[in-house]
Write a protein that holds these residues in place. Structure first.
Motif, short mmCIF file in Angstrom:
data_model
loop_
_atom_site.label_atom_id
_atom_site.label_comp_id
_atom_site.label_asym_id
_atom_site.label_seq_id
_atom_site.Cartn_x
_atom_site.Cartn_y
_atom_site.Cartn_z
N ILE A 209 -6.07 4.46 -13.17
CA ILE A 209 -5.45 3.35 -12.45
C ILE A 209 -5.64 2.02 -13.18
O ILE A 209 -5.11 1.00 -12.75
CB ILE A 209 -6.01 3.22 -11.02
N SER A 210 -6.41 2.01 -14.26
CA SER A 210 -6.61 0.78 -15.01
C SER A 210 -5.26 0.26 -15.51
O SER A 210 -4.46 1.01 -16.07
CB SER A 210 -7.54 1.04 -16.20
N GLY A 211 -5.01 -1.02 -15.28
CA GLY A 211 -3.75 -1.62 -15.69
C GLY A 211 -2.71 -1.64 -14.59
O GLY A 211 -1.68 -2.31 -14.72
N TYR A 212 -2.99 -0.92 -13.49
CA TYR A 212 -2.11 -0.99 -12.33
C TYR A 212 -2.60 -2.08 -11.39
O TYR A 212 -3.62 -2.73 -11.64
CB TYR A 212 -2.07 0.37 -11.62
N TYR A 213 -1.90 -2.26 -10.26
CA TYR A 213 -2.20 -3.38 -9.36
C TYR A 213 -2.44 -2.88 -7.94
O TYR A 213 -1.86 -1.87 -7.51
CB TYR A 213 -1.03 -4.38 -9.35
N ASP A 214 -3.29 -3.63 -7.22
CA ASP A 214 -3.48 -3.30 -5.81
C ASP A 214 -2.43 -4.02 -4.97
O ASP A 214 -1.55 -4.71 -5.49
CB ASP A 214 -4.91 -3.64 -5.35
N GLY A 217 -1.76 -7.64 -5.57
CA GLY A 217 -1.33 -8.05 -6.91
C GLY A 217 -2.45 -8.23 -7.90
O GLY A 217 -2.22 -8.77 -8.99
N VAL A 218 -3.65 -7.77 -7.55
CA VAL A 218 -4.79 -7.89 -8.46
C VAL A 218 -4.83 -6.65 -9.35
O VAL A 218 -4.79 -5.51 -8.86
CB VAL A 218 -6.11 -8.03 -7.67
N LYS A 219 -4.94 -6.85 -10.65
CA LYS A 219 -4.96 -5.73 -11.59
C LYS A 219 -6.29 -4.99 -11.50
O LYS A 219 -7.35 -5.61 -11.46
CB LYS A 219 -4.73 -6.22 -13.02
N PHE A 220 -6.20 -3.67 -11.46
CA PHE A 220 -7.41 -2.86 -11.43
C PHE A 220 -8.11 -2.93 -12.79
O PHE A 220 -7.50 -2.77 -13.83
CB PHE A 220 -7.09 -1.39 -11.13
N VAL A 260 -1.71 1.84 -5.11
CA VAL A 260 -1.66 1.53 -6.55
C VAL A 260 -0.20 1.27 -6.93
O VAL A 260 0.67 2.12 -6.71
CB VAL A 260 -2.22 2.69 -7.39
N TYR A 261 0.04 0.07 -7.53
CA TYR A 261 1.40 -0.32 -7.91
C TYR A 261 1.47 -0.52 -9.42
O TYR A 261 0.50 -0.94 -10.06
CB TYR A 261 1.79 -1.63 -7.22
#
Length: 350
Positions: A209-214, A217-220, A260-261
């Protein structure tokens, strides 16, 4: 791989349940022979043993149907005696009901928890198991209304009991730092340096999930300290949206899943995964350790079982269902929209 065959069973040797049953049978046979300073303590242990044996056989009955019935400890090796035929489903059910009766008789009116722990078997756990068993017996063993009444009566000793209740915040029921809370009736216990609960198998890996967003809008990055071993990667699937249909009104969604977005802005088309948010464990030295307790019976389940028993008896289950809905929506609960209204027995089941 969906490859279940006689010679490739998921669990061999009855999942080793009979090793535990030997210990329980040993307790049932020998505890009555021991002198105790406290008769109440002795009876409590007997109540636990019968309750746990009923739980084991109920688990096996629902998994395999009829299984070998062994109610004596194995004290000597006699292969002719060890070879037991499978009992019928009804014979196993009869044993379960007999053990439930013996457990409740031993507990009497003792509503306490051993050492204050809801991770130990108790009278309440036996009552929950009894309700579960009798609903199953009513629907699968032709027990009908008589069994549903037994289930309803057992739940009547749980629902409304001041020892239990719904927590106002759904997510707090499962928090590591809130074990043994009022909603828990019985749970499997896990702790650091003792045993882990295996939930890491269902948790995503941090790299996935690293590089995705919650949702916000905060990046994991590495803030979650995920240490999952599932190997599952996020995959685009429009069906994920059904998990959050009533967000943000129903608070259970975010308490259960971390969305996860692939881009900030929480657009539905960018939703690529839902990472589990329950049973997240405890972070020790920067590492997440999966040591949450796993509830077996909790008060919310008691309400749902009571609603089911009432519906099977042709009664109105809406009160119990609405208690759960009001907790789920909290201040967002709109009576005209979210109130459950009793319908026919068939429609209620749907």
């Amino acid at each position: 791989y969906n490859d279940i065959r006689t010679d490739n069973a998921p669990y061999e040797n009855w999942a080793s349940f009979y090793s535990d049953l030997h210990r329980i049978n040993d307790a049932i046979k020998n505890i009555p022979c021991i002198d105790f300073a406290s008769k109440n303590e002795k009876n409590y242990l007997i109540g636990q043993a019968y309750g746990m044996r009923a739980y084991y056989y109920y688990t096996m009955l629902r998994t395999w149907g009829g299984v070998p019935i062994i109610t004596e400890p194995t004290e000597s090796v006699d292969f002719s005696n060890l070879k037991k035929p499978r009992g019928t489903k009804q014979e196993v059910m009869d044993l379960i009901k007999s053990d439930l009766k013996a457990s409740l008789e031993a507990f009497g009116d003792n509503e306490s928890f051993q050492n204050g722990s809801r991770r130990r078997w108790s009278r309440a756990a036996t009552l929950m198991l009894k309700a579960d068993v009798y609903i199953w017996s009513g629907t699968h063993h032709q027990g009908g209304a008589a069994d549903y009444q037994e289930a309803k009566a057992a739940l009547g000793k749980i629902v409304g009991n001041s020892n239990f209740g719904l927590l106002s915040d759904f997510s707090s029921v499962f928090k590591y730092n809130n074990k043994n809370n009022k909603e828990i009736i019985f749970a499997f216990h896990f702790e650091s340096d003792q045993a882990t609960n295996g939930m890491g198998r269902f948790q995503a890996k941090q790299a996935h999930i690293s590089g995705y967003y919650d949702y916000n809008g905060v990046k994991f990055g590495t803030t979650l300290a995920l240490t999952g071993s599932s190997g599952y990667h996020p995959s685009e699937d429009a069906n994920l949206g059904v998990l959050f249909e009533d967000y943000p009104l129903d608070k259970r969604a975010d308490a259960t899943w971390i969305r996860v977005y692939k881009a900030p802005g929480h657009n539905a088309s960018d939703l690529v995964a839902a990472v589990g948010n329950k049973f997240m464990g405890n972070v020790v030295g920067g590492l997440r350790v999966m040591v949450d307790d796993k509830p077996v019976y909790r008060y919310a389940y008691a309400l749902l079982l009571l609603a089911e028993a009432k519906n099977l008896l042709g009664e109105d289950p809406s009160n119990e269902i609405n208690l759960l809905r009001k907790r789920a929506y909290g201040a967002n609960f709109n009576p005209s929209i979210h109130t459950y209204v009793n319908q026919s027995k068939h429609l209620n089941t749907e």
